[in-house]
Design a protein around this motif. Structure first.
Motif, PDB file in Angstrom:
ATOM      1  N   GLY A  53      18.463  -0.444   3.685  1.00  0.00           N
ATOM      2  CA  GLY A  53      17.160  -0.202   3.079  1.00  0.00           C
ATOM      3  C   GLY A  53      16.009  -0.513   4.010  1.00  0.00           C
ATOM      4  O   GLY A  53      15.040   0.254   4.108  1.00  0.00           O
ATOM      5  N   VAL A  54      16.094  -1.624   4.713  1.00  0.00           N
ATOM      6  CA  VAL A  54      15.043  -2.003   5.664  1.00  0.00           C
ATOM      7  C   VAL A  54      14.909  -0.932   6.750  1.00  0.00           C
ATOM      8  O   VAL A  54      13.797  -0.497   7.101  1.00  0.00           O
ATOM      9  CB  VAL A  54      15.337  -3.374   6.292  1.00  0.00           C
ATOM     10  CG1 VAL A  54      14.358  -3.672   7.422  1.00  0.00           C
ATOM     11  CG2 VAL A  54      15.272  -4.472   5.230  1.00  0.00           C
ATOM     12  N   GLY A  55      16.044  -0.506   7.299  1.00  0.00           N
ATOM     13  CA  GLY A  55      16.015   0.524   8.330  1.00  0.00           C
ATOM     14  C   GLY A  55      15.408   1.824   7.830  1.00  0.00           C
ATOM     15  O   GLY A  55      14.658   2.492   8.551  1.00  0.00           O
ATOM     16  N   SER A  56      15.705   2.170   6.580  1.00  0.00           N
ATOM     17  CA  SER A  56      15.176   3.401   6.010  1.00  0.00           C
ATOM     18  C   SER A  56      13.674   3.303   5.760  1.00  0.00           C
ATOM     19  O   SER A  56      12.932   4.267   5.960  1.00  0.00           O
ATOM     20  CB  SER A  56      15.910   3.725   4.704  1.00  0.00           C
ATOM     21  OG  SER A  56      15.548   4.992   4.209  1.00  0.00           O
ATOM     22  N   VAL A  57      13.211   2.131   5.312  1.00  0.00           N
ATOM     23  CA  VAL A  57      11.772   1.927   5.110  1.00  0.00           C
ATOM     24  C   VAL A  57      11.014   2.102   6.427  1.00  0.00           C
ATOM     25  O   VAL A  57       9.992   2.792   6.493  1.00  0.00           O
ATOM     26  CB  VAL A  57      11.481   0.534   4.511  1.00  0.00           C
ATOM     27  CG1 VAL A  57       9.984   0.234   4.551  1.00  0.00           C
ATOM     28  CG2 VAL A  57      11.991   0.433   3.083  1.00  0.00           C
ATOM     29  N   VAL A  58      11.523   1.493   7.477  1.00  0.00           N
ATOM     30  CA  VAL A  58      10.873   1.593   8.783  1.00  0.00           C
ATOM     31  C   VAL A  58      10.914   3.027   9.303  1.00  0.00           C
ATOM     32  O   VAL A  58       9.929   3.537   9.859  1.00  0.00           O
ATOM     33  CB  VAL A  58      11.544   0.639   9.796  1.00  0.00           C
ATOM     34  CG1 VAL A  58      10.952   0.835  11.188  1.00  0.00           C
ATOM     35  CG2 VAL A  58      11.379  -0.803   9.351  1.00  0.00           C
ATOM     36  N   PHE A  59      12.029   3.700   9.096  1.00  0.00           N
ATOM     37  CA  PHE A  59      12.204   5.076   9.573  1.00  0.00           C
ATOM     38  C   PHE A  59      11.235   6.030   8.883  1.00  0.00           C
ATOM     39  O   PHE A  59      10.626   6.894   9.516  1.00  0.00           O
ATOM     40  CB  PHE A  59      13.644   5.516   9.340  1.00  0.00           C
ATOM     41  CG  PHE A  59      13.948   6.905   9.817  1.00  0.00           C
ATOM     42  CD1 PHE A  59      14.112   7.178  11.170  1.00  0.00           C
ATOM     43  CD2 PHE A  59      14.077   7.952   8.908  1.00  0.00           C
ATOM     44  CE1 PHE A  59      14.396   8.465  11.605  1.00  0.00           C
ATOM     45  CE2 PHE A  59      14.356   9.245   9.341  1.00  0.00           C
ATOM     46  CZ  PHE A  59      14.512   9.497  10.687  1.00  0.00           C
ATOM     47  N   HIS A  60      11.097   5.899   7.570  1.00  0.00           N
ATOM     48  CA  HIS A  60      10.232   6.797   6.809  1.00  0.00           C
ATOM     49  C   HIS A  60       8.789   6.302   6.756  1.00  0.00           C
ATOM     50  O   HIS A  60       7.900   7.051   6.364  1.00  0.00           O
ATOM     51  CB  HIS A  60      10.752   6.961   5.383  1.00  0.00           C
ATOM     52  CG  HIS A  60      12.048   7.693   5.293  1.00  0.00           C
ATOM     53  ND1 HIS A  60      12.158   9.044   5.541  1.00  0.00           N
ATOM     54  CD2 HIS A  60      13.303   7.260   4.982  1.00  0.00           C
ATOM     55  CE1 HIS A  60      13.419   9.417   5.385  1.00  0.00           C
ATOM     56  NE2 HIS A  60      14.132   8.366   5.058  1.00  0.00           N
ATOM     57  N   GLY A  61       8.573   5.029   7.122  1.00  0.00           N
ATOM     58  CA  GLY A  61       7.241   4.459   7.066  1.00  0.00           C
ATOM     59  C   GLY A  61       6.544   4.471   8.412  1.00  0.00           C
ATOM     60  O   GLY A  61       6.118   5.527   8.891  1.00  0.00           O
TER      61      GLY A  61
END
Length: 212
Positions: A53-61
């Protein structure tokens, strides 16, 4: 990116996709807090889910240059971990963490070296994990319903996500209803649903002598 939503300025970038990525973080924390059985195996599982989830937040954010790596590593590791947990159950013994760490390193390294090889490299890890889970499903009838429910959630999420890719029939870059966001939520629910299966092992059958 191939996930449709328009990328704007500011921290959130793709706000819908970034915010729904938090579903993995919440599920990961819920696993760590709510499941005290399963020992280290469930701890690792919960940590990988939260890290995904953290990786996805950073990727999309904010999407810094290294966000792709942060996105791929925990996700591939999570898939590999689920496969190795299934293989451990089928084999009746605990397999070394190297069984899921090494495939993760290889798949991510290949993906970083040759972007065109990313689908094949990461798909191979997913295929092996699916194969191990299929064998587990066959060998463990009591786990079938839980595994089937998780698979159904993943299938629906993957279908919506695929149809909503950039240029796809369900893609609307400016909409708050993003197919990739639905994928995030349904995949997180699938991960949560699968939690009781993780670390379960086939019990050995003991023969009790009959009194004569």
């Amino acid at each position: 990116m191939n996930d449709c939503e328009v990328f704007g300025d500011g921290f959130w970038g793709q706000p819908v996709n970034a915010l729904t990525s938090l579903a993995f973080v919440l599920v990961g924390l819920a696993i760590l807090i709510g499941y005290r059985r399963g020992g280290a195996t469930r701890v690792v599982y919960g940590a990988l889910v939260a890290a995904t989830g953290v990786g996805s937040v950073v990727f999309h954010g904010p999407a810094p240059s290294w966000s792709g790596l942060l996105h791929d590593v925990p996700l591939v590791a999570l898939v590999a971990f689920v496969g190795v947990d299934a293989a451990s159950d089928v084999a009746g013994r605990r397999l070394s963490p190297l069984w899921w760490v090494l495939p993760t390193i290889v798949a991510v390294t290949v993906s970083e070296i040759a972007d065109a090889a990313r689908p094949a490299a990461q798909g191979a890890v997913a295929a092996l994990a699916i194969g191990a889970c299929v064998v587990r499903w066959y060998r463990r009838p009591l786990l079938r319903q839980t595994m089937a429910t998780a698979l159904a959630l993943l299938t629906v999420g993957a279908l919506i996500g695929t149809l909503s890719r950039s240029g796809g029939p369900l893609c609307d870059p400016d909409s708050v209803l993003q197919g990739h966001a639905f994928w995030h939520v349904l995949a997180a629910l699938a991960v949560w649903t699968l939690t009781p299966v993780i670390s379960e092992r086939t019990g050995s059958v003991q023969v009790v002598p009959q009194d004569r």
